[in-house]
Write a protein that holds these residues in place. Structure first.
Motif, short mmCIF file in Angstrom:
data_model
loop_
_atom_site.label_atom_id
_atom_site.label_comp_id
_atom_site.label_asym_id
_atom_site.label_seq_id
_atom_site.Cartn_x
_atom_site.Cartn_y
_atom_site.Cartn_z
N PRO A 194 0.80 -1.22 0.00
CA PRO A 194 0.00 0.00 0.00
C PRO A 194 0.84 1.28 0.00
N GLU A 195 2.12 1.17 0.37
CA GLU A 195 2.99 2.34 0.35
C GLU A 195 3.25 2.82 -1.07
N ARG A 196 2.98 1.98 -2.04
CA ARG A 196 3.14 2.39 -3.44
C ARG A 196 2.04 3.34 -3.89
N LEU A 197 0.96 3.38 -3.12
CA LEU A 197 -0.14 4.30 -3.46
C LEU A 197 0.25 5.71 -3.07
N PRO A 198 0.06 6.69 -3.95
CA PRO A 198 0.27 8.08 -3.55
C PRO A 198 -0.60 8.41 -2.34
N GLU A 199 -0.06 9.18 -1.42
CA GLU A 199 -0.75 9.45 -0.17
C GLU A 199 -2.12 10.07 -0.39
N PHE A 200 -2.25 10.90 -1.43
CA PHE A 200 -3.50 11.63 -1.63
C PHE A 200 -4.61 10.79 -2.24
N VAL A 201 -4.37 9.49 -2.55
CA VAL A 201 -5.45 8.65 -3.05
C VAL A 201 -5.73 7.45 -2.14
N ARG A 202 -4.97 7.30 -1.09
CA ARG A 202 -5.10 6.09 -0.27
C ARG A 202 -6.47 5.95 0.38
N LEU A 203 -7.15 7.07 0.65
CA LEU A 203 -8.44 7.00 1.34
C LEU A 203 -9.63 6.89 0.39
N LEU A 204 -9.39 6.94 -0.91
CA LEU A 204 -10.50 6.82 -1.85
C LEU A 204 -11.08 5.41 -1.79
N ARG A 205 -12.41 5.29 -2.03
CA ARG A 205 -13.13 4.06 -1.70
C ARG A 205 -13.96 3.56 -2.88
N PRO A 206 -13.47 2.58 -3.62
CA PRO A 206 -14.33 1.95 -4.65
C PRO A 206 -15.54 1.30 -3.99
#
Length: 246
Positions: free
Chosen positions: A90-102
């Motif tokens: 999950p660290e590969r995800l940019p910080e500003f998209v980690r909380l987005l929820r499909p």
């Protein structure tokens, strides 16, 4: 050096792509203004929005019923999906998209669904959102765990509020990969007719007075049917789940 440059350009391209996602979808990372089940009596949330949330909840429940052995995440952050779904880092995800929820993500079947009302504008929006979620996830997951838009997910359920009385329908379809469209509809009262006979009637738009009178009751009755709980007080009818409608 060429490979490193290509990776850098790919990362920068993804970052720019996801900045657009944040600009348009950032508000969706916030918690919902009210929690299901049940719309609070003093809520200022429009009934249409409430029924949209109810549809999301119900369709998520149905997907889990259809895929009982899969790991299914409903309205869950990208970082949690990658971590708990054991897809990658999950660290590969940019910080500003980690909380987005499909809306629905199946980490066994490796598919994702975005739920939207059944109209063309929402369909386009769902297509764009699903594509962006997939782009973000697939930068973080292992090469053999890439996700795609799900297909073939459809269904319908009915609520009969009393014998021969109002009949509500929630139906959904997946006309293109990753985009599931839902619709609430209504059949008029027809005393003495079975629910299947009335289901064959022409579908109408759900009247506002019906929504205001029975909206909360409808959601609670469907949830009770899925979870095997007691019917909500005041509900004298029946819930016919997709398994009953096939």
């Amino acid at each position: 050096m060429k490979n490193r440059g290509a990776r850098t350009r790919s990362t920068l391209g993804l970052a720019a792509f996801l900045l657009v996602l944040v600009a348009t979808l950032g508000a969706q990372a916030e918690p919902p203004s009210s929690k299901l089940p049940g719309r609070k009596p003093d809520s200022k949330e429009p009934w249409g929005a409430f029924l949209g949330k109810a549809a999301h909840e119900v369709i998520g429940l149905e997907y889990r019923v259809q895929q009982p052995t899969n790991r299914v995440f409903v309205d869950t952050s990208l970082s949690t999906i990658v971590k708990e779904g054991q897809l990658g880092d999950p660290e590969r995800l940019p910080e500003f998209v980690r909380l987005l929820r499909p809306d629905i993500t199946d980490t066994v079947a490796l598919v994702l669904f975005e739920l939207k009302p059944d109209n063309e504008e929402s369909r386009v929006e769902g297509r764009e959102q699903a594509g962006r979620y997939l782009a973000a996830l697939n930068e973080a997951v292992e090469p053999d765990k890439k996700l795609v838009g799900g297909t073939g997910f459809e269904g319908s359920l009915f609520l009969e509020f009393e014998n021969g009385g109002a009949l509500w329908q929630l139906s959904w379809r997946t006309p293109e990969p990753g985009v599931t469209l839902y619709r609430w509809s209504y059949r008029r009262k027809q005393p003495g007719a079975s629910w299947k006979e009335r289901a064959a009637q022409k579908a109408e738009e759900l009247p506002r007075e019906e929504i205001e009178q029975r909206g909360e009751l409808a959601e609670q009755a469907i949830r009770a049917a899925y979870e095997g709980g007691e019917r909500p007080k005041g509900f004298q009818g029946q819930v016919y789940l997709p398994v009953d409608c096939r």
